[in-house]
Design a protein around this motif. Structure first.
Motif, PDB file in Angstrom:
ATOM      1  N   ARG A 285     -37.184  26.337  23.282  1.00  0.00           N
ATOM      2  CA  ARG A 285     -35.819  26.786  23.606  1.00  0.00           C
ATOM      3  C   ARG A 285     -35.879  28.287  23.833  1.00  0.00           C
ATOM      4  NH1 ARG A 285     -30.330  25.318  20.643  1.00  0.00           N
ATOM      5  NH2 ARG A 285     -30.750  23.482  21.885  1.00  0.00           N
TER       6      ARG A 285
ATOM      7  N   GLN B 200     -19.042  29.021  25.236  1.00  0.00           N
ATOM      8  CA  GLN B 200     -20.326  29.612  24.826  1.00  0.00           C
ATOM      9  C   GLN B 200     -20.209  31.139  24.688  1.00  0.00           C
ATOM     10  OE1 GLN B 200     -23.576  27.314  25.203  1.00  0.00           O
ATOM     11  NE2 GLN B 200     -21.869  25.976  24.671  1.00  0.00           N
TER      12      GLN B 200
ATOM     13  N   LEU C 238     -22.233  19.492  20.138  1.00  0.00           N
ATOM     14  CA  LEU C 238     -22.156  20.240  18.882  1.00  0.00           C
ATOM     15  C   LEU C 238     -23.056  21.491  18.942  1.00  0.00           C
ATOM     16  CD1 LEU C 238     -22.117  17.256  16.352  1.00  0.00           C
ATOM     17  CD2 LEU C 238     -20.147  18.504  17.247  1.00  0.00           C
TER      18      LEU C 238
ATOM     19  N   ARG D 180     -18.245  23.393  23.706  1.00  0.00           N
ATOM     20  CA  ARG D 180     -17.874  24.657  23.057  1.00  0.00           C
ATOM     21  C   ARG D 180     -17.831  25.767  24.105  1.00  0.00           C
ATOM     22  NH1 ARG D 180     -21.470  28.812  21.056  1.00  0.00           N
ATOM     23  NH2 ARG D 180     -23.229  27.649  21.887  1.00  0.00           N
TER      24      ARG D 180
ATOM     25  N   ARG E 187     -25.005  24.450  29.273  1.00  0.00           N
ATOM     26  CA  ARG E 187     -26.173  23.840  29.955  1.00  0.00           C
ATOM     27  C   ARG E 187     -26.183  22.325  29.800  1.00  0.00           C
ATOM     28  NH1 ARG E 187     -29.941  27.173  25.849  1.00  0.00           N
ATOM     29  NH2 ARG E 187     -29.248  26.227  23.922  1.00  0.00           N
TER      30      ARG E 187
HETATM   31  N1  ASP Z   1     -26.236  22.638  21.166  1.00  0.00           N
HETATM   32  C1  ASP Z   1     -25.920  22.697  22.565  1.00  0.00           C
HETATM   33  C2  ASP Z   1     -26.858  23.631  23.300  1.00  0.00           C
HETATM   34  O1  ASP Z   1     -27.817  24.102  22.728  1.00  0.00           O
HETATM   35  C3  ASP Z   1     -24.491  22.994  22.823  1.00  0.00           C
HETATM   36  C4  ASP Z   1     -23.953  24.301  22.325  1.00  0.00           C
HETATM   37  O2  ASP Z   1     -24.674  25.145  21.811  1.00  0.00           O
HETATM   38  O3  ASP Z   1     -22.733  24.480  22.471  1.00  0.00           O
HETATM   39  O4  ASP Z   1     -26.669  23.881  24.462  1.00  0.00           O
END
Ligand code: ASP
Length: 328
Positions: A124, A251, A288, A249, A187
């Motif tokens: 990531r 961001q 989430l 959410r 994303r």
């Molecule tokens: N956990 C998800 C992401 O890493 C969604 C978020 O962070 O809102 O994209």
């Protein structure tokens, strides 16, 4: 080879001819409909195995490097759990500031280092395209666990798997999916919309504030497949026809100007009252974490699928690890 050679004690190796052996998972664009059926079939089997035996030795002796340059709870811990439930082990690098990254090491060099010790790398990273750069540097498989505002392919796979398991595999064709919230920086919706465009008669609704619309590039790609897409700024009109409501959410960390964030945060809140106009046979999903866009009062409603969705992620990630390591 001498009879006392170590190799005579080794378990069966991986199937190097398996279709997914050694492959990277970078974007949902690399999958077709048959691939999805295959992945979900393996994930479904993984679900059965976890329910029956918990942990088993399919990936015994294999090592995953879990490299996270951005915060994560679910993706990171579900990849760890997936590897360990398959009998493998994990090198966790969640705090890159304690690694040589803080000394200025480049991503390709960090990847080359980790592949000396691990069989597969999960990455990531805050920059779009970083997973592709890592995959280029690596000989071992790299799995994209979110590259900035780009893609989150394993999330999209688990999202569609959730729909399969919750509403039935045959139901995805012909479905109306409404994506709500931050469609610009989220994303997960970029990957999910692309993946859903592989199904027939699917309809996609995008509900967002003006400044957080689905990127044109994603809409153009989906438009080429003749999938109907429509944009709205309120939910009321499309909620009654929705089979899957995918809430996201806003961001905060991606905004250049905090004033803009303040303007749109809390733009939509799903609660039992608004959900009165939705079907009874539908689900509400969310990748989430949530930060207020779904009221906790709704959590006990059978349509609230977001906690079950996290669990499906474990099975999909088990399937993907087994596949790229030649064991499925
Ligand atoms: N956990 C998800 C992401 O890493 C969604 C978020 O962070 O809102 O994209």
């Amino acid at each position: 080879m001498p009879t006392n050679s170590l190799s005579q004690h080794l378990p069966f190796g991986e199937n190097k001819n398996a279709e997914w052996y050694g492959k990277d998972i970078i974007s949902v664009k690399q999958f077709n409909r048959n691939d999805l059926e295959y992945i979900f079939g393996v994930a479904h089997e993984m679900r059965g195995m976890v329910e029956r035996v918990g942990t088993f030795d399919l990936l015994k002796g294999k090592i995953l490097a879990n490299l996270f340059y951005e915060p994560s709870t679910r993706t990171s811990s579900s990849f760890t759990a997936a590897m360990e439930r398959l009998g493998g082990s994990v090198i966790p690098i969640n705090e890159v500031k304690y690694s040589s990254v803080s000394k200025g090491e480049s991503l390709p060099d960090t990847i080359r280092t980790l592949e000396c010790y691990a069989d597969v790398i999960v990455l990531r990273h805050p920059e779009t395209g970083s997973a592709a750069i890592a995959a280029k540097a690596a000989k071992k498989p790299v799995i994209n666990a979110g590259d900035g505002v780009g893609e989150h392919p394993t999330q999209a796979l688990l999202d569609v798997f959730t729909i399969y398991e919750e509403l039935g595999a045959g139901q995805v064709d012909g479905m109306t999916v409404t994506m709500l919230g931050d469609l610009k920086y989220g994303r997960t919706v970029h990957s999910l919309a692309r993946l859903l465009s592989m199904f027939t008669n699917i309809k996609l609704n995008y509900v967002s504030p003006e400044i957080l619309r689905m990127p044109k590039e994603v809409m153009d790609e989906i438009g080429e497949k003749k999938v109907p897409q429509a944009e709205f700024d309120t939910l009321e009109k499309v909620l009654p026809e929705t089979d899957v409501l995918y809430v996201t959410r806003v961001q905060k960390e991606r905004f250049e100007d905090p004033v803009d964030y303040e303007k749109v945060k809390g733009a939509y809140v799903i609660d039992p009252d608004i959900m009165k106009s939705a079907k009874q046979e539908m689900i509400v999903m969310h990748p989430l974490p949530r930060v207020g866009e779904i009221s906790t009062d709704f959590d006990d409603d059978p349509r609230a699928a977001y906690f079950r969705q996290m669990e499906y992620g474990l099975y999909v990630r088990m399937a993907l690890l087994a596949m790229v390591l030649g064991k499925a």
